[in-house]
Scaffold this motif. Structure first.
Motif, short mmCIF file in Angstrom:
data_model
loop_
_atom_site.label_atom_id
_atom_site.label_comp_id
_atom_site.label_asym_id
_atom_site.label_seq_id
_atom_site.Cartn_x
_atom_site.Cartn_y
_atom_site.Cartn_z
N VAL A 51 -0.62 10.88 30.93
CA VAL A 51 0.81 10.73 31.23
C VAL A 51 1.62 11.66 30.33
O VAL A 51 2.55 12.34 30.78
CB VAL A 51 1.25 9.26 31.05
N ARG A 52 1.26 11.70 29.01
CA ARG A 52 1.97 12.58 28.08
C ARG A 52 1.84 14.05 28.48
O ARG A 52 2.82 14.80 28.45
CB ARG A 52 1.41 12.39 26.66
N ARG A 53 0.62 14.45 28.87
CA ARG A 53 0.40 15.84 29.29
C ARG A 53 1.23 16.17 30.53
O ARG A 53 1.83 17.24 30.64
CB ARG A 53 -1.08 16.10 29.57
N ALA A 54 1.26 15.23 31.50
CA ALA A 54 2.00 15.47 32.73
C ALA A 54 3.50 15.58 32.45
O ALA A 54 4.19 16.44 33.01
CB ALA A 54 1.74 14.34 33.72
N ARG A 59 8.32 18.88 31.85
CA ARG A 59 9.44 19.30 31.02
C ARG A 59 9.45 20.83 30.88
O ARG A 59 10.48 21.47 31.04
CB ARG A 59 9.36 18.64 29.65
N LYS A 60 8.26 21.42 30.63
CA LYS A 60 8.18 22.88 30.50
C LYS A 60 8.56 23.57 31.81
O LYS A 60 9.24 24.59 31.80
CB LYS A 60 6.78 23.30 30.06
#
Length: 95
Positions: A51-54, A59-60
Motif C-alpha cells: 500500500v505504501r509503495r502504491a 504521488r510521484k
C-alpha cells in the motif's frame, strides 16, 4: 559489496559501506530476522508495504502530471574545497 579505501581513510570507507548497506536494505533484513515473525504478521506487513509503495508511486505520478506541487527542495550549503584543490571558478550567475 565493495568499497574502496582511499588514502588509508577507513572512516570514510565505513561511512560509504554503511550507506550502501542501508540502501540495499541489509539493516532492515537483519532487524527482521532477529525474532520469529508469524505468517499472519508477515502478510499484514507485506500488504502494508505494498500500500505504501502504491501511494508513493501515485504521488510521484501526480507530481509528474502537475496535479500536485512537488515538495520544496532545501538549499544546499556551499562546500569548502577539498585540501589540495583550488576554489571553484565563479559561475556566470555570480557575475
Amino acid at each position: 559489496m565493495q568499497v574502496l579505501v582511499r588514502d588509508n581513510n577507513v572512516d570514510q570507507a565505513l561511512r560509504v559501506l554503511k550507506k550502501k548497506m542501508q540502501r540495499e536494505g541489509v539493516f532492515r533484513e537483519m532487524k527482521a530476522r532477529r525474532a520469529y515473525e508469524k505468517p499472519s504478521e508477515r502478510r499484514n506487513r507485506e500488504d502494508a508495504e505494498a500500500v505504501r509503495r502504491a501511494r508513493k508511486a501515485a504521488r510521484k505520478q501526480a507530481i509528474r502530471d502537475g496535479l500536485i506541487a512537488a515538495p520544496k527542495k532545501k538549499p544546499m550549503p556551499a562546500r569548502a574545497p577539498r585540501p589540495g584543490q583550488s576554489a571553484p571558478a565563479p559561475s556566470m550567475s555570480d557575475k
